[in-house]
Design a protein around this motif. Structure first.
Motif, mmCIF file in Angstrom:
data_model
loop_
_atom_site.group_PDB
_atom_site.id
_atom_site.type_symbol
_atom_site.label_atom_id
_atom_site.label_comp_id
_atom_site.label_asym_id
_atom_site.label_seq_id
_atom_site.Cartn_x
_atom_site.Cartn_y
_atom_site.Cartn_z
ATOM 1 N N GLN A 158 0.836 -1.194 0.000
ATOM 2 C CA GLN A 158 0.000 0.000 0.000
ATOM 3 C C GLN A 158 0.876 1.252 0.000
ATOM 4 O OE1 GLN A 158 -2.960 0.113 3.085
ATOM 5 N NE2 GLN A 158 -3.697 2.149 2.530
ATOM 6 N N ASP A 159 0.564 2.177 -0.930
ATOM 7 C CA ASP A 159 1.252 3.478 -0.989
ATOM 8 C C ASP A 159 2.736 3.349 -1.338
ATOM 9 O OD1 ASP A 159 -1.202 4.385 -0.237
ATOM 10 O OD2 ASP A 159 -0.584 5.232 1.677
ATOM 11 N N THR A 160 3.044 2.579 -2.342
ATOM 12 C CA THR A 160 4.442 2.375 -2.748
ATOM 13 C C THR A 160 5.129 3.669 -3.136
ATOM 14 O OG1 THR A 160 3.871 0.176 -3.570
ATOM 15 C CG2 THR A 160 5.945 1.125 -4.347
ATOM 16 N N LEU A 161 4.465 4.488 -3.967
ATOM 17 C CA LEU A 161 5.080 5.695 -4.527
ATOM 18 C C LEU A 161 4.252 6.923 -4.171
ATOM 19 C CD1 LEU A 161 6.917 7.371 -6.416
ATOM 20 C CD2 LEU A 161 5.540 6.529 -8.350
ATOM 21 N N GLU A 178 5.046 -1.677 -8.449
ATOM 22 C CA GLU A 178 4.055 -2.627 -7.955
ATOM 23 C C GLU A 178 3.476 -2.153 -6.630
ATOM 24 O OE1 GLU A 178 6.109 -6.345 -7.167
ATOM 25 O OE2 GLU A 178 6.485 -5.710 -5.093
ATOM 26 N N GLY A 179 2.270 -2.681 -6.327
ATOM 27 C CA GLY A 179 1.665 -2.376 -5.046
ATOM 28 C C GLY A 179 0.276 -2.953 -4.923
ATOM 29 N N THR A 180 -0.398 -2.595 -3.842
ATOM 30 C CA THR A 180 -1.740 -3.113 -3.575
ATOM 31 C C THR A 180 -2.787 -2.008 -3.700
ATOM 32 O OG1 THR A 180 -1.423 -2.779 -1.188
ATOM 33 C CG2 THR A 180 -0.898 -4.962 -2.077
ATOM 34 N N THR A 181 -2.813 -1.087 -2.758
ATOM 35 C CA THR A 181 -3.842 -0.045 -2.719
ATOM 36 C C THR A 181 -3.243 1.339 -2.895
ATOM 37 O OG1 THR A 181 -5.239 -1.371 -1.249
ATOM 38 C CG2 THR A 181 -5.630 1.006 -1.271
ATOM 39 N N ASP A 182 -3.808 2.128 -3.820
ATOM 40 C CA ASP A 182 -3.382 3.522 -4.024
ATOM 41 C C ASP A 182 -1.857 3.613 -4.120
ATOM 42 O OD1 ASP A 182 -6.092 4.102 -3.656
ATOM 43 O OD2 ASP A 182 -5.838 4.594 -1.543
ATOM 44 N N PHE A 183 -1.250 2.707 -4.858
ATOM 45 C CA PHE A 183 0.197 2.618 -4.768
ATOM 46 C C PHE A 183 0.950 3.627 -5.624
ATOM 47 C CE2 PHE A 183 -1.127 -0.742 -7.727
ATOM 48 C CZ PHE A 183 -0.216 -0.683 -8.780
ATOM 49 N N ILE A 197 2.994 -1.507 -14.622
ATOM 50 C CA ILE A 197 2.284 -1.173 -13.391
ATOM 51 C C ILE A 197 1.596 -2.449 -12.906
ATOM 52 C CG2 ILE A 197 0.655 0.397 -12.325
ATOM 53 C CD1 ILE A 197 3.039 1.787 -13.712
ATOM 54 N N HIS A 198 2.072 -2.999 -11.812
ATOM 55 C CA HIS A 198 1.680 -4.346 -11.392
ATOM 56 C C HIS A 198 0.852 -4.310 -10.108
ATOM 57 C CE1 HIS A 198 2.048 -8.709 -11.505
ATOM 58 N NE2 HIS A 198 2.306 -8.686 -10.196
ATOM 59 N N SER A 199 -0.389 -4.797 -10.185
ATOM 60 C CA SER A 199 -1.296 -4.843 -9.033
ATOM 61 C C SER A 199 -1.168 -6.176 -8.297
ATOM 62 C CB SER A 199 -2.743 -4.643 -9.486
ATOM 63 O OG SER A 199 -2.931 -3.350 -10.022
ATOM 64 N N LYS A 200 -0.994 -6.120 -6.988
ATOM 65 C CA LYS A 200 -0.817 -7.317 -6.177
ATOM 66 C C LYS A 200 -2.081 -7.718 -5.424
ATOM 67 C CE LYS A 200 3.111 -7.424 -3.885
ATOM 68 N NZ LYS A 200 4.221 -6.946 -2.996
ATOM 69 N N ARG A 201 -3.135 -6.873 -5.538
ATOM 70 C CA ARG A 201 -4.371 -7.153 -4.816
ATOM 71 C C ARG A 201 -5.528 -6.442 -5.520
ATOM 72 N NH1 ARG A 201 -4.979 -4.532 0.905
ATOM 73 N NH2 ARG A 201 -3.093 -5.721 1.437
ATOM 74 N N ASN A 202 -6.741 -6.941 -5.326
ATOM 75 C CA ASN A 202 -7.917 -6.244 -5.827
ATOM 76 C C ASN A 202 -8.030 -4.900 -5.106
ATOM 77 O OD1 ASN A 202 -8.679 -8.358 -7.503
ATOM 78 N ND2 ASN A 202 -9.953 -9.327 -5.951
ATOM 79 N N SER A 203 -7.856 -3.815 -5.839
ATOM 80 C CA SER A 203 -7.864 -2.514 -5.184
ATOM 81 C C SER A 203 -7.795 -1.399 -6.230
ATOM 82 C CB SER A 203 -6.703 -2.408 -4.186
ATOM 83 O OG SER A 203 -6.936 -1.369 -3.263
ATOM 84 N N TYR A 204 -6.998 -0.372 -5.947
ATOM 85 C CA TYR A 204 -6.909 0.811 -6.796
ATOM 86 C C TYR A 204 -5.440 1.064 -7.139
ATOM 87 C CZ TYR A 204 -11.265 1.354 -4.209
ATOM 88 O OH TYR A 204 -12.476 1.125 -3.608
ATOM 89 N N ILE A 205 -5.186 1.475 -8.395
ATOM 90 C CA ILE A 205 -3.812 1.760 -8.796
ATOM 91 C C ILE A 205 -3.394 3.151 -8.345
ATOM 92 C CG2 ILE A 205 -2.248 2.095 -10.753
ATOM 93 C CD1 ILE A 205 -3.815 -0.040 -12.261
ATOM 94 N N THR A 206 -4.159 4.184 -8.753
ATOM 95 C CA THR A 206 -3.758 5.558 -8.481
ATOM 96 C C THR A 206 -4.710 6.235 -7.500
ATOM 97 O OG1 THR A 206 -5.045 6.521 -10.293
ATOM 98 C CG2 THR A 206 -2.819 5.756 -10.816
ATOM 99 N N ALA A 207 -4.150 7.217 -6.799
ATOM 100 C CA ALA A 207 -4.949 8.097 -5.941
ATOM 101 C C ALA A 207 -4.322 9.481 -6.029
ATOM 102 C CB ALA A 207 -4.968 7.586 -4.505
ATOM 103 N N ALA A 208 -4.565 10.134 -7.161
ATOM 104 C CA ALA A 208 -3.998 11.462 -7.371
ATOM 105 C C ALA A 208 -4.685 12.491 -6.479
ATOM 106 C CB ALA A 208 -4.130 11.861 -8.838
#
Length: 323
Positions: A158-161, A178-183, A197-208
């Protein structure tokens, strides 16, 4: 005789001063080498920062040998024109394991690497936060302007970048994130070119959290969206703040991307203000009917969004691909 002694003493003082000045000058190098086996100038990246002169106009390259560097690094605001060059993207791993629930640390102190300086380049290395999934855990936290990441891997959950700093400009080329939520989240203007851009869980990629008066937030150009095999329900993004701006252009989207594409973060008012869209999407994740409130760009707008001189012109002109 006394006069000669005085002259010799004066000469000795002058020569000593010259040698001292030369020694001080020799401290500042254009190339610095980091190697954990002791064969370089430094054994840690943190220590190598002491060898970079503040507010310099010339470029210093910090060459980092393969190895796992467990450090918590801050690139201070007084450093600029520095290139951090890894021996290989897989071989140079900068890692730490802080997460938000350690001693009430909170999201923004969990970083492995924080970049406050500007005009910094990272190339051929990995930045990782390998904390267990117990809360937000930032791998890379940026606040500086004109930051360039090339062939880097950003690993986390979560929140990788976190791309901080209003009007800050970042370019990511051929990177793996890569990440899980809002990464991928934050207010900066960031351009992602040919990244995975690699998702590791059912969630959201971006949170601008793009400010209202900033025209461009996130642009993903010719990126590949992938996931773990068991991941089937991923949104392209949700607005951390009302005027979030995120656009995917000519991206290949895996089947894990939901047909609706975008989420309003539980606030219908965000549907009126957020700036979400895509153009030229392909792959199984590009199929289906997107959220009706998304605002897809037309061909003229896409042309402008792919022009780095325009995307990064919110304060001064900057093109990371031009020397």
């Amino acid at each position: 005789m006394i006069m000669k002694i005085k002259l010799f003493s004066l000469l000795a003082v002058i020569l000593a001063g010259c040698f001292t000045a030369n020694a001080a000058d020799d401290k500042w190098k254009h190339d610095i080498y980091v190697n954990q086996d002791g064969t370089g100038d430094y054994t840690t990246i943190t220590d190598a920062l002491e060898g970079v002169r503040a507010y310099m106009e010339y470029t210093v390259t910090v060459h980092i040998a393969n190895g796992v560097y467990k450090e918590k690094i801050v690139i201070p605001s007084w450093l600029k024109n520095v290139v951090f060059e890894g021996e290989s993207a897989d071989g140079v791993v900068i890692t730490n394991d802080h997460h938000a629930n350690i001693d009430k640390m909170g999201t923004f102190r969990t970083y492995t690497v924080k970049v406050d300086g500007s005009d910094i380049t990272f190339r051929n290395l990995t930045i990782e936060n390998n904390a267990p999934q117990l809360g937000q855990a930032v791998a890379l936290h940026t606040e500086g302007d004109r930051l360039h990441f090339e062939n880097c891997r950003l690993l986390g959950n979560q929140d990788t970048l976190f791309t901080g700093g209003k009007n800050a400009r970042l370019y990511f080329g051929n990177c793996y994130i890569e990440g899980t939520t809002d990464f991928i989240f934050g207010p900066a203007t960031a351009f992602f070119s040919k990244c995975q851009i690699h998702s590791k869980r059912n969630s959201y990629i971006t949170a601008a959290s793009t400010p209202e008066d900033v025209e461009v937030g996130y642009v993903f150009d010719s990126c590949k969206l992938t996931s773990e095999p068991d991941v089937t329900k991923v949104y392209l993004g949700r607005p951390w703040r009302p005027y979030a701006h995120t656009v995917f252009i000519n991206c290949d989207m895996g089947k894990h991307i939901l047909p609706i594409g975008w989420h309003n973060w539980g606030k219908e008012s965000n549907e009126k203000t957020s700036r979400y869209g895509e153009y030229g999407s392909k792959g199984p994740g590009a199929q289906g009917e997107r959220a009706a409130w998304a605002k897809n760009p037309d061909s003229a707008e896409v042309k402008a969004l792919l022009d780095l001189n325009k995307v990064f012109s919110n304060t001064t002109t900057w093109n990371p691909l031009e020397k």
